[in-house]
Design a protein around this motif. Structure first.
Motif, short mmCIF file in Angstrom:
data_model
loop_
_atom_site.label_atom_id
_atom_site.label_comp_id
_atom_site.label_asym_id
_atom_site.label_seq_id
_atom_site.Cartn_x
_atom_site.Cartn_y
_atom_site.Cartn_z
N GLN A 1 35.62 77.95 94.06
CA GLN A 1 34.46 77.74 94.42
C GLN A 1 34.59 77.59 96.40
N ASP A 2 33.55 78.17 96.93
CA ASP A 2 33.84 78.02 98.24
C ASP A 2 32.27 77.83 98.92
N TYR A 3 32.07 77.84 100.30
CA TYR A 3 30.89 77.76 100.87
C TYR A 3 30.65 79.12 101.76
N GLY A 4 31.07 80.09 101.11
CA GLY A 4 30.78 81.56 101.85
C GLY A 4 31.64 82.15 102.85
N ASP A 5 32.85 81.38 102.67
CA ASP A 5 33.95 81.62 103.68
C ASP A 5 34.94 82.71 103.15
N ILE A 6 35.09 82.84 101.80
CA ILE A 6 35.91 83.78 101.08
C ILE A 6 35.15 85.15 100.90
N ALA A 7 36.08 86.05 101.18
CA ALA A 7 35.53 87.50 101.21
C ALA A 7 35.92 87.92 99.67
N MET A 8 37.23 87.58 99.13
CA MET A 8 37.73 88.07 97.77
C MET A 8 38.83 87.08 97.56
N ILE A 9 38.78 86.84 96.20
CA ILE A 9 39.82 86.18 95.52
C ILE A 9 40.99 87.41 94.98
N LYS A 10 42.04 87.39 95.73
CA LYS A 10 43.12 88.38 95.30
C LYS A 10 43.91 87.98 94.14
N THR A 11 44.09 86.91 93.91
CA THR A 11 45.13 86.45 93.01
C THR A 11 44.77 85.03 92.41
N PHE A 12 44.51 84.81 90.99
CA PHE A 12 44.16 83.73 90.56
C PHE A 12 45.05 83.46 89.27
N GLN A 13 46.18 82.56 89.13
CA GLN A 13 46.99 82.53 88.11
C GLN A 13 46.94 80.85 87.72
N ILE A 14 46.99 80.78 86.43
CA ILE A 14 47.28 79.25 85.73
C ILE A 14 48.48 79.40 84.97
N TYR A 15 49.25 78.45 85.23
CA TYR A 15 50.83 78.18 84.62
C TYR A 15 50.67 76.96 83.65
N ASP A 16 51.23 76.94 82.57
CA ASP A 16 51.43 75.76 81.80
C ASP A 16 52.76 75.04 82.38
N ARG A 17 53.20 73.81 81.64
CA ARG A 17 54.17 72.79 82.43
C ARG A 17 55.58 73.48 82.53
N TRP A 18 55.77 74.46 81.52
CA TRP A 18 57.05 75.13 81.37
C TRP A 18 57.06 76.42 82.25
N GLY A 19 56.14 76.77 82.88
CA GLY A 19 56.20 77.79 83.90
C GLY A 19 55.71 79.08 83.20
N ALA A 20 54.99 79.21 82.05
CA ALA A 20 54.44 80.17 81.60
C ALA A 20 53.07 80.59 82.08
N LEU A 21 52.90 81.85 82.33
CA LEU A 21 51.55 82.36 82.75
C LEU A 21 50.53 82.39 81.58
N VAL A 22 49.37 81.51 81.76
CA VAL A 22 48.65 81.34 80.59
C VAL A 22 47.21 82.03 81.07
N TYR A 23 47.14 82.39 82.36
CA TYR A 23 45.66 82.93 82.68
C TYR A 23 46.05 83.76 84.06
N GLN A 24 45.33 84.94 84.14
CA GLN A 24 45.41 85.51 85.54
C GLN A 24 43.96 86.15 85.73
N ASN A 25 43.75 86.65 86.65
CA ASN A 25 42.69 87.42 87.22
C ASN A 25 43.00 87.94 88.54
N HIS A 26 42.11 89.08 88.96
CA HIS A 26 42.65 89.67 90.38
C HIS A 26 41.14 90.29 90.84
N ASP A 27 41.18 89.97 92.24
CA ASP A 27 40.17 91.00 92.80
C ASP A 27 38.81 90.61 92.41
N PHE A 28 38.41 89.42 92.72
CA PHE A 28 36.82 89.08 92.24
C PHE A 28 36.43 88.12 93.42
N LEU A 29 34.99 87.79 93.35
CA LEU A 29 34.53 87.15 94.45
C LEU A 29 34.47 85.56 93.66
#
Length: 120
Positions: free
Chosen positions: A50-78
């Protein structure tokens, strides 16, 4: 930020002046530290940038579990759209790490990381 006064002294006398300095943080973001997909209502059902109008684009958004495994990712969105967030689907209650790469309106690329708690 604040009001600043400058004074200069020499053999001929004294000169002084004041200036008001304002500061605006143009890189304001918000990432909650807890969310619950089981919450009543729409709010807090997904973890998203979330932002206040300062972000032009989220290039990478990643979530990892406690063992370092990638559980979610998304790219290039507002930002500010829960549809582009992590709902915690198929993940147990716990603490997860996130990594975000953002492009701000001023052209600067910013990286941030942290943790979020998923409550079910």
């Amino acid at each position: 930020p604040g009001l600043y006064t400058v004074s200069v002294y020499n053999a001929c006398g004294t000169a002084s002046g004041q200036t008001l300095v304002n500061y605006q943080d143009c890189h304001r973001i918000f990432l909650p530290n807890v969310f619950s997909p089981a919450a009543n209502g729409i709010a807090n059902q997904a973890f998203y940038v979330q932002d206040y109008g300062d972000i032009a684009m989220i290039k990478t958004f990643q979530i990892y579990d406690r063992w370092g495994a990638l559980v979610y990712q998304n790219h290039d969105f507002l930002p500010n759209d829960p549809l582009f967030g992590w709902t915690g689907a198929n993940s147990p209650t716990g603490v997860y790490a996130y990594y975000v790469v953002m492009q701000f309106n001023d052209g600067e690329t910013y990286y941030t990381k942290g943790d979020v708690t998923l409550l079910k």
